[in-house]
Design an enzyme around this catalytic site. Sequence first.
Site, PDB file in Angstrom:
ATOM      1  N   ARG A   1       0.859  -1.179   0.000  1.00 55.34           N
ATOM      2  CA  ARG A   1       0.000   0.000   0.000  1.00 55.34           C
ATOM      3  C   ARG A   1       0.894   1.228   0.000  1.00 55.34           C
ATOM      4  NH1 ARG A   1      -3.535  -2.545  -1.562  1.00 55.34           N
ATOM      5  NH2 ARG A   1      -5.518  -3.071  -0.606  1.00 55.34           N
TER       6      ARG A   1
ATOM      7  N   GLU B   1      -3.427   7.956  -4.704  1.00 55.55           N
ATOM      8  CA  GLU B   1      -3.830   7.380  -5.997  1.00 55.55           C
ATOM      9  C   GLU B   1      -5.150   7.998  -6.470  1.00 55.55           C
ATOM     10  OE1 GLU B   1      -3.973   3.154  -5.345  1.00 55.55           O
ATOM     11  OE2 GLU B   1      -1.863   3.070  -4.780  1.00 55.55           O
TER      12      GLU B   1
ATOM     13  N   HIS C   1      -1.257   0.644  -9.723  1.00 57.09           N
ATOM     14  CA  HIS C   1      -2.020  -0.213  -8.778  1.00 57.09           C
ATOM     15  C   HIS C   1      -2.832  -1.247  -9.564  1.00 57.09           C
ATOM     16  CE1 HIS C   1      -4.082  -0.477  -4.578  1.00 57.09           C
ATOM     17  NE2 HIS C   1      -3.893  -1.665  -5.128  1.00 57.09           N
TER      18      HIS C   1
HETATM   19  P1  NAP Z   1      -1.624 -11.835   4.353  1.00 55.01           P
HETATM   20  O1  NAP Z   1      -1.577 -13.238   3.916  1.00 55.01           O
HETATM   21  O2  NAP Z   1      -2.524 -11.444   5.470  1.00 55.01           O
HETATM   22  O3  NAP Z   1      -0.126 -11.378   4.672  1.00 55.01           O
HETATM   23  C1  NAP Z   1       0.206 -10.181   5.305  1.00 55.01           C
HETATM   24  C2  NAP Z   1       1.548 -10.366   5.980  1.00 55.01           C
HETATM   25  O4  NAP Z   1       1.931  -9.110   6.536  1.00 55.01           O
HETATM   26  C3  NAP Z   1       1.543 -11.374   7.118  1.00 55.01           C
HETATM   27  O5  NAP Z   1       2.688 -12.173   7.008  1.00 55.01           O
HETATM   28  C4  NAP Z   1       1.606 -10.518   8.361  1.00 55.01           C
HETATM   29  O6  NAP Z   1       2.368 -11.113   9.387  1.00 55.01           O
HETATM   30  C5  NAP Z   1       2.365  -9.328   7.884  1.00 55.01           C
HETATM   31  N1  NAP Z   1       2.073  -8.149   8.716  1.00 55.01           N
HETATM   32  C6  NAP Z   1       0.911  -7.827   9.317  1.00 55.01           C
HETATM   33  N2  NAP Z   1       1.064  -6.684  10.011  1.00 55.01           N
HETATM   34  C7  NAP Z   1       2.346  -6.329   9.869  1.00 55.01           C
HETATM   35  C8  NAP Z   1       3.124  -5.261  10.374  1.00 55.01           C
HETATM   36  N3  NAP Z   1       2.572  -4.331  11.190  1.00 55.01           N
HETATM   37  N4  NAP Z   1       4.429  -5.187  10.026  1.00 55.01           N
HETATM   38  C9  NAP Z   1       4.977  -6.119   9.206  1.00 55.01           C
HETATM   39  N5  NAP Z   1       4.299  -7.169   8.705  1.00 55.01           N
HETATM   40  C10 NAP Z   1       2.995  -7.261   9.040  1.00 55.01           C
HETATM   41  O7  NAP Z   1      -2.063 -10.884   3.147  1.00 55.01           O
HETATM   42  P2  NAP Z   1      -1.704 -11.040   1.602  1.00 55.01           P
HETATM   43  O8  NAP Z   1      -2.839 -11.697   0.905  1.00 55.01           O
HETATM   44  O9  NAP Z   1      -0.342 -11.590   1.483  1.00 55.01           O
HETATM   45  O10 NAP Z   1      -1.740  -9.490   1.189  1.00 55.01           O
HETATM   46  C11 NAP Z   1      -0.804  -8.603   1.756  1.00 55.01           C
HETATM   47  C12 NAP Z   1      -1.112  -7.171   1.378  1.00 55.01           C
HETATM   48  O11 NAP Z   1      -0.827  -6.969  -0.004  1.00 55.01           O
HETATM   49  C13 NAP Z   1      -2.568  -6.762   1.498  1.00 55.01           C
HETATM   50  O12 NAP Z   1      -2.926  -6.430   2.828  1.00 55.01           O
HETATM   51  C14 NAP Z   1      -2.662  -5.570   0.560  1.00 55.01           C
HETATM   52  O13 NAP Z   1      -2.367  -4.382   1.269  1.00 55.01           O
HETATM   53  C15 NAP Z   1      -1.549  -5.848  -0.446  1.00 55.01           C
HETATM   54  N6  NAP Z   1      -2.112  -6.146  -1.764  1.00 55.01           N
HETATM   55  C16 NAP Z   1      -1.823  -5.308  -2.793  1.00 55.01           C
HETATM   56  C17 NAP Z   1      -2.359  -5.576  -4.050  1.00 55.01           C
HETATM   57  C18 NAP Z   1      -2.045  -4.670  -5.222  1.00 55.01           C
HETATM   58  O14 NAP Z   1      -2.838  -4.614  -6.163  1.00 55.01           O
HETATM   59  N7  NAP Z   1      -0.922  -3.996  -5.218  1.00 55.01           N
HETATM   60  C19 NAP Z   1      -3.200  -6.662  -4.243  1.00 55.01           C
HETATM   61  C20 NAP Z   1      -3.447  -7.496  -3.172  1.00 55.01           C
HETATM   62  C21 NAP Z   1      -2.915  -7.224  -1.933  1.00 55.01           C
HETATM   63  P3  NAP Z   1       1.690 -12.045  10.524  1.00 55.01           P
HETATM   64  O15 NAP Z   1       1.310 -13.276   9.771  1.00 55.01           O
HETATM   65  O16 NAP Z   1       2.766 -12.250  11.510  1.00 55.01           O
HETATM   66  O17 NAP Z   1       0.525 -11.294  11.032  1.00 55.01           O
END
Ligand code: NAP
Length: 312
Positions: A231, A260, A278
Amino acid sequence: MTRSVLALLDVRPAHTAMIAERYDVHRFDQIEDKSAFLDETGSKITAVVTSARVGMPVDLMDRLPNLEVITSFGVGYDLIDLEACRKRGVRVSTTPDILTDDVADTAIMLMHATMRQLIVGDDWARSGKWVKNGPMTLTRSIRDKKLGIVGLGRIGQAIASRAIPSGVEVGYFGRSPKAVDYTFFESLSALADWADILMLSCPGGDATKGIIDTQVLSALGSSGVLINIARGSVVDEAALIAALKGKVIAGAGLDVFDNEPNVDRTLAGFDNVVLYPHAASGTVETRDAMGQLVVDNLNAWDERGALITPII
Ligand code: NAP
């Protein structure tokens, strides 16, 4: 009685049509006098369709006293106040997993494009600079580099598994160590100091706001590259621009931004920065699957009061 659904956007035309076939749908983005609409119809709305980018404004939620469920298109939920939803007993679903591969592919694409200066090279071949000036400047290899992943969740792990065959070593920082063979760093600065490429794949929101700041960018260092598919809010964008200007880091590949779609024009002026609008999950296949999951979640709630992919 037909359920009244408030759609804050058109998720995908085919899926908005599917929702409209079964429910009484109101397209909030197309309503001119929103306040008058909410006065008249707000109490009938029991479900909201939104997206990770549009979120669920709290003042709107306050106008929907009988809201039961929010089905969101996307995986981030930093623009949905989960605490407010919990207090009111409103359930929330997202569309996880089905976008993981495309987002991880985009992260890898940005990593290669930044390290190998794809945009500069494209211009070199296209514009005649190759003929006029000879070969373009040499770039940096991915092989044997250290990839530091911030947030080793579904997407972070998919990025790691794609990067390893290219010969990188993986380390990561997050809230807790995972059952993986990669090195866990207890501090973000320590990870940035170790890494050649810092990859952001953590959630947005208050807990991660501006964690990539001047100090972390200095630790990444003058041959380091930042890739952000998480993000825009995770990066202090002013600090990033200053670091790029001052050659504190070597470059950046960015899919997400502070404001954005108004990308800071200064970022567009750096030839060591690769920009993407994005669109990490923006393939027809993935967006169709995400739209279908929004519909399926809504129908599952309507039929049996359960969600397929709930976050609360
Ligand atoms: P996820 O499986 O929930 O993974 C998020 C990871 O971030 C987990 O390993 C979590 O660790 C870690 N985390 C949580 N809070 C944190 C913090 N304060 N500091 C450091 N690490 C932290 O989610 P995902 O499906 O991989 O998606 C991750 C993110 O990608 C989404 O939340 C979204 O913002 C972004 N995203 C972007 C796009 C795009 O179009 N660019 C598309 C999809 C997603 P723990 O397991 O220890 O809690």
